[in-house]
Design a protein around this motif. Structure first.
Motif, PDB file in Angstrom:
ATOM      1  N   TYR A 179      44.521 -33.300  57.941  1.00 57.10           N
ATOM      2  CA  TYR A 179      42.249 -34.141  57.894  1.00 57.10           C
ATOM      3  C   TYR A 179      41.587 -33.182  57.992  1.00 57.10           C
ATOM      4  CZ  TYR A 179      37.850 -36.067  58.352  1.00 57.10           C
ATOM      5  OH  TYR A 179      36.828 -36.726  58.117  1.00 57.10           O
ATOM      6  N   LEU A 180      41.567 -31.881  57.931  1.00 58.46           N
ATOM      7  CA  LEU A 180      40.858 -30.937  57.771  1.00 58.46           C
ATOM      8  C   LEU A 180      41.312 -30.720  56.375  1.00 58.46           C
ATOM      9  CD1 LEU A 180      40.473 -28.495  60.810  1.00 58.46           C
ATOM     10  CD2 LEU A 180      38.746 -30.307  59.384  1.00 58.46           C
ATOM     11  N   LEU A 181      42.643 -30.452  55.866  1.00 62.41           N
ATOM     12  CA  LEU A 181      42.832 -30.235  54.941  1.00 62.41           C
ATOM     13  C   LEU A 181      42.449 -31.872  53.472  1.00 62.41           C
ATOM     14  CD1 LEU A 181      46.167 -29.072  54.738  1.00 62.41           C
ATOM     15  CD2 LEU A 181      44.117 -27.825  54.941  1.00 62.41           C
ATOM     16  N   ASP A 182      42.232 -32.606  53.567  1.00 63.15           N
ATOM     17  CA  ASP A 182      42.243 -33.906  53.673  1.00 63.15           C
ATOM     18  C   ASP A 182      41.005 -33.810  52.896  1.00 63.15           C
ATOM     19  OD1 ASP A 182      44.582 -34.873  53.423  1.00 63.15           O
ATOM     20  OD2 ASP A 182      44.252 -36.466  54.652  1.00 63.15           O
ATOM     21  N   LEU A 183      39.712 -33.220  53.607  1.00 61.58           N
ATOM     22  CA  LEU A 183      38.640 -33.028  53.600  1.00 61.58           C
ATOM     23  C   LEU A 183      38.258 -31.838  52.400  1.00 61.58           C
ATOM     24  CD1 LEU A 183      36.516 -33.127  56.561  1.00 61.58           C
ATOM     25  CD2 LEU A 183      36.849 -34.661  54.944  1.00 61.58           C
ATOM     26  N   LEU A 184      39.574 -31.101  52.140  1.00 56.71           N
ATOM     27  CA  LEU A 184      39.012 -30.155  51.199  1.00 56.71           C
ATOM     28  C   LEU A 184      39.424 -30.446  49.630  1.00 56.71           C
ATOM     29  CD1 LEU A 184      40.382 -26.678  53.155  1.00 56.71           C
ATOM     30  CD2 LEU A 184      37.792 -26.892  52.350  1.00 56.71           C
ATOM     31  N   TRP A 185      40.742 -30.891  49.948  1.00 52.73           N
ATOM     32  CA  TRP A 185      41.486 -31.515  48.603  1.00 52.73           C
ATOM     33  C   TRP A 185      42.514 -32.471  48.687  1.00 52.73           C
ATOM     34  CZ3 TRP A 185      42.603 -25.992  49.963  1.00 52.73           C
ATOM     35  CH2 TRP A 185      43.430 -25.652  50.913  1.00 52.73           C
ATOM     36  N   ASN A 187      44.092 -36.659  48.092  1.00 53.92           N
ATOM     37  CA  ASN A 187      44.218 -36.999  46.620  1.00 53.92           C
ATOM     38  C   ASN A 187      44.514 -38.828  46.682  1.00 53.92           C
ATOM     39  OD1 ASN A 187      46.454 -37.054  47.540  1.00 53.92           O
ATOM     40  ND2 ASN A 187      47.751 -35.795  45.856  1.00 53.92           N
ATOM     41  N   LYS A 188      44.109 -38.796  47.748  1.00 58.12           N
ATOM     42  CA  LYS A 188      44.298 -40.163  48.456  1.00 58.12           C
ATOM     43  C   LYS A 188      42.835 -40.477  48.720  1.00 58.12           C
ATOM     44  CE  LYS A 188      46.383 -39.439  51.854  1.00 58.12           C
ATOM     45  NZ  LYS A 188      46.554 -38.049  51.760  1.00 58.12           N
ATOM     46  N   PHE A 193      34.957 -37.990  48.356  1.00 56.14           N
ATOM     47  CA  PHE A 193      34.419 -36.363  48.051  1.00 56.14           C
ATOM     48  C   PHE A 193      34.764 -34.979  48.268  1.00 56.14           C
ATOM     49  CE2 PHE A 193      31.353 -39.594  46.671  1.00 56.14           C
ATOM     50  CZ  PHE A 193      31.210 -39.820  45.492  1.00 56.14           C
ATOM     51  N   PRO A 194      36.525 -34.726  48.274  1.00 59.96           N
ATOM     52  CA  PRO A 194      36.649 -34.063  48.607  1.00 59.96           C
ATOM     53  C   PRO A 194      36.263 -32.380  48.041  1.00 59.96           C
ATOM     54  CG  PRO A 194      38.046 -34.964  46.255  1.00 59.96           C
ATOM     55  CD  PRO A 194      37.177 -35.588  46.693  1.00 59.96           C
ATOM     56  N   ILE A 195      36.387 -31.597  48.729  1.00 60.20           N
ATOM     57  CA  ILE A 195      35.424 -30.133  48.167  1.00 60.20           C
ATOM     58  C   ILE A 195      36.194 -28.982  47.037  1.00 60.20           C
ATOM     59  CG2 ILE A 195      35.401 -27.616  48.997  1.00 60.20           C
ATOM     60  CD1 ILE A 195      33.511 -29.382  50.736  1.00 60.20           C
ATOM     61  N   PHE A 196      37.253 -29.826  46.595  1.00 51.35           N
ATOM     62  CA  PHE A 196      38.098 -29.310  45.414  1.00 51.35           C
ATOM     63  C   PHE A 196      37.840 -31.185  45.100  1.00 51.35           C
ATOM     64  CE2 PHE A 196      39.012 -26.542  47.703  1.00 51.35           C
ATOM     65  CZ  PHE A 196      38.928 -24.560  47.283  1.00 51.35           C
ATOM     66  N   TYR A 253      37.217 -39.498  41.417  1.00 44.85           N
ATOM     67  CA  TYR A 253      37.091 -38.918  42.932  1.00 44.85           C
ATOM     68  C   TYR A 253      37.720 -38.173  42.551  1.00 44.85           C
ATOM     69  CZ  TYR A 253      33.942 -43.030  43.786  1.00 44.85           C
ATOM     70  OH  TYR A 253      33.433 -44.479  44.093  1.00 44.85           O
ATOM     71  N   HIS A 254      38.407 -37.920  42.254  1.00 46.58           N
ATOM     72  CA  HIS A 254      39.812 -36.619  42.297  1.00 46.58           C
ATOM     73  C   HIS A 254      40.473 -35.839  41.137  1.00 46.58           C
ATOM     74  CE1 HIS A 254      40.543 -40.095  45.351  1.00 46.58           C
ATOM     75  NE2 HIS A 254      40.284 -38.527  46.134  1.00 46.58           N
ATOM     76  N   LEU A 255      38.896 -35.327  40.040  1.00 45.25           N
ATOM     77  CA  LEU A 255      38.717 -34.906  39.151  1.00 45.25           C
ATOM     78  C   LEU A 255      40.073 -33.926  38.549  1.00 45.25           C
ATOM     79  CD1 LEU A 255      34.973 -35.640  38.748  1.00 45.25           C
ATOM     80  CD2 LEU A 255      36.972 -36.538  37.749  1.00 45.25           C
TER      81      LEU A 255
END
Length: 358
Positions: A179-185, A187-188, A193-196, A253-255
């Motif tokens: 979940y923490l990794l999802d907040l960062l990047w 693709n779902k 608005f992921p950090i990356f 949303y995942h540019l």
């Protein structure tokens, strides 16, 4: 910061907030046909692309905040995260518990129709713009010693842009850590608005704020520099999008790098263009934009909650263009009434506290 620059930031932030109600009404109420084949649908697609200007203004304003210590920035980050998850609770968990969240919205998230704990947890953990803002502040707080130089800020932003697609969707298959990794990047669409790459807009705003500090004696020179950076970024972003549009701009949303740079450059232009027009804005409109700018968080929360709760009446993805145009003024007026009522309560509470202290 001179008064024109302050006004520019208020105009940009206030305007972006006012567009939220029409945009979110479309997101929650419009049929697929309304999105594809209506003037309102086309306009809201354009308005959605203006989200980065809010993030750029956030980064710009950060430079002039008095709370610059790592501790203060970390505290703000945790506070905004708390508000973000509170908003998810009000938007989704409460409607699930009361049975007003439409079944087709739950199904659109790939969930079974029920009031199960797993459904509530899914909606509670959704990552939106407040999660982006909160996590970005936490990262900036941790990296405070490394981000004193404007070019360090710029480089960090470019690194995020350049690596966003490379790390997009990376997980380690461990609950909690993923979940923490999802907040960062992610693709779902558990994180919008992921950090990356979205933190790069905040960092670029911070870079522009630091640049302004150096050139505040000459607004003309500063505007020329912003224009130079913006056009260069737009040109490179467009080139990448032409080479492979799907990779760079296929998912808003995942540019990819090209889409991020293109949106970044276009939204940067507003910092050069708007100051040329602020003096021509009527006083009444200027006051309205100032009010929404100063109450941006409250406005954002109120309009989202009443729009989502309104799905108990209007359903999810059920309305046409005409019907949405009818309810937008209602939601706008209701948001301002609630916001004004909140301000009056706060003022009355402050006056009582003042009387007690005298």
């Amino acid at each position: 910061m001179n008064s024109t620059r302050y006004t520019t930031l208020d105009v940009l932030r206030g305007s972006s907030v006012l567009f939220l109600i029409p945009l979110h009404c479309m997101m929650m109420y419009a049929t697929a046909e309304t999105w594809k084949n209506s003037i309102l649908g086309e306009l809201m697609l354009i308005a959605e692309r203006g989200t980065p200007v809010f993030l750029i203004v956030m980064g710009f304003s950060f430079v002039f905040s008095k709370r610059q210590s790592a501790k203060a920035v970390l505290k703000r980050g945790f506070k905004i995260l708390g508000v973000g998850y509170l908003l998810n609770t009000l938007k989704f968990v409460v409607p699930i518990l009361t049975g007003i969240l439409p079944a087709n919205l739950i199904e659109a998230h790939g969930l079974a129709q029920s009031t199960s704990l797993s459904n509530m947890l899914h909606f509670f953990l959704l990552g939106d713009i407040l999660q982006l803002a909160g996590v970005s502040l936490l990262i900036m707080g941790i990296l405070t010693p490394l981000l004193h130089n404007k070019y360090a800020v710029l480089l960090f932003g470019l690194i995020i842009i350049g690596t966003a697609k490379l790390v997009s969707g990376f997980n380690v298959n461990v609950i909690g850590i993923d979940y923490l990794l999802d907040l960062l990047w992610s693709n779902k669409y558990n994180v919008y608005f992921p950090i990356f790459p979205w933190m790069s807009f905040i960092l670029m705003g911070r870079f522009l704020g630091m640049l302004y500090k150096e050139h505040k004696a000459s607004s003309k020179k500063y505007n020329q520099l912003v224009l130079f950076y913006a056009l260069g970024i737009i040109g490179f972003g467009m080139l990448l999008c032409v080479i492979d549009y799907t990779y760079h701009f296929g998912d808003y949303y995942h540019l990819g790098p090209g889409g991020t740079l293109l949106l970044l450059g276009v939204n940067m232009l507003f910092l050069s263009i708007v100051p040329l027009f602020v003096k021509f804005i009527p006083q009444q409109i200027n006051q309205l934009l100032l009010f929404t700018s100063k109450n941006v968080t409250s406005f954002y929360i109120i309009q989202w909650v009443i729009i989502d709760w309104g799905m108990g009446i209007f359903g999810f993805a059920q309305l046409n263009q005409f019907q949405i145009l009818l309810i937008i003024p209602f939601y706008t007026l209701l948001t301002f009434i609630i916001l004004k009522f909140k301000d009056n309560l706060w003022l009355a509470s402050s006056e009582r506290e003042l009387k007690r202290s005298l």
